[in-house]
Design an enzyme around this catalytic site. Sequence first.
Site, PDB file in Angstrom:
ATOM      1  N   SER A 241       9.824  64.162  69.591  1.00 35.58           N
ATOM      2  CA  SER A 241       8.714  65.004  69.157  1.00 35.58           C
ATOM      3  C   SER A 241       9.162  66.457  69.220  1.00 35.58           C
ATOM      4  O   SER A 241      10.287  66.763  69.605  1.00 35.58           O
ATOM      5  CB  SER A 241       7.497  64.792  70.057  1.00 35.58           C
ATOM      6  N   LYS A 242       8.277  67.362  68.851  1.00 35.51           N
ATOM      7  CA  LYS A 242       8.626  68.781  68.828  1.00 35.51           C
ATOM      8  C   LYS A 242       9.034  69.291  70.209  1.00 35.51           C
ATOM      9  O   LYS A 242       9.868  70.184  70.321  1.00 35.51           O
ATOM     10  CB  LYS A 242       7.454  69.606  68.290  1.00 35.51           C
ATOM     11  N   ARG A 243       8.458  68.702  71.250  1.00 40.12           N
ATOM     12  CA  ARG A 243       8.814  69.182  72.596  1.00 40.12           C
ATOM     13  C   ARG A 243      10.254  68.828  72.951  1.00 40.12           C
ATOM     14  O   ARG A 243      10.851  69.426  73.840  1.00 40.12           O
ATOM     15  CB  ARG A 243       7.856  68.622  73.652  1.00 40.12           C
TER      16      ARG A 243
END
Length: 462
Positions: A241-243
Amino acid sequence: MTKPIVRFAPSPTGYLHIGSARTALFNWLFARHYQGKFLLRIEDTDRARSTTGAVDAIFESLKWLGLDWDEEPVFQFSRADRHAEVAHQLLTEGKAYHCYCSPDELEKMREDARTNGLPPRYNGLWRDRDSKEAPTGVSPVIRFKAPQTGETIVEDHVQGTVRLDNSQLDDMVLLRADGTPTYMLSVVVDDHDMNITHIIRGDDHLNNAFRQKHLYLAAGWTIPEFAHIPLIHGADGAKLSKRHGALGAEQYRNMGFLPEAMRNYLLRLGWGHGDEEIIPTEQAIKWFDLPAIGRSPARFDVAKLTHLNAHYIRQRSNNELVDLITPMLPDDASIEGLKRIEKGMPGLKERAKTMIELADSSLLYFGVLEKDEKALKFCEPNHKALVAKVAEKLKALENFTHDPIADTIRAIAEENSVKLGDIAQPLRVAITGRTISPSLFEVIEVLGKTETLKRLEQFAQE
């Protein structure tokens, strides 16, 4: 092996995801390894979400990564008539049929399936019914007649032999009631018409392969070979994911990563050649093949990417690096400053992990940077007195090069009974504004006598 033809087929609904970039790379390397073709298809049938901006971003990201395609890109939406033609041909041959189910009927089928503990899907209501029973005023969809007994086997270059009981297959829609083709039909028709020999894609498409295989068989077409790549996870093992760093490829460019570092890193996400970590693109083309792709999900680690990037920065020529960072420098950057940067690049690039860091550290050759809290600790009167002594000695130095500069400063440290570090740090702050920089003696030599003395004297008088 005959020369393969592969394709990369992104949907232009957003940026080029890092996982998609790896898929493109694997296809490109496979084509280049066997002197085949790497084709690009934009799957823009989702008109509500497909944008011109996303298409441009995909093109730019692939160009930045150095993944050149061999023919004009194919836009899937423009081929809708061809897709519909195939659906109607299957209908004529009795391999597909009209279905007149209403949305309410379909929802009831799903609910009944859930109640009976079955997957929610179409139950084949119109599979064998006479079209004379069709309700008036209803536009039908065209559904494919999937096999209902036996099993489907897919021989996959990554996953091995994969089987699916045909009772799990439903009669998928080929053509919607408004006449538009579905993804499953469009993909198969396009891959056939583009002469695709190998389909290399994420393993989230593995279930599609079973259904698509039967479309190929029904149409009487050669089935491409499949290679379904495990997805990329974050460093913690969770879905990327973006994290974790799941950004667009162009964002990594903006963060200061080099394309060759990104190619090397993406290559090692799920593919390996012994213990090799540093694999230049030319070598990757020679080595790459499908059997070396692993079956387990790869883990994305920004720290490893950054480490690789630092390696590739050091491999670039000084001239190239100056050209790359020039757009990141102040608009009023002087010619003299650029010359100093090029001269000092050997020391600058040894410390930089990204191009952003490299550009930032090079600013010292334009002028003294604003001092941070750490630097201010070396601006006391005793520090300024030492700097003034160094300025006096350097002023008298005729041979203003690395070794004489170093010898002079070391001698001053001995004369004043201080450690070299105790005099080096105030000097570094005086000429750069920072406590960290390339070799102090190298920086002084690159700056030259006039600029160095100007900065030292100004610091001593502040």
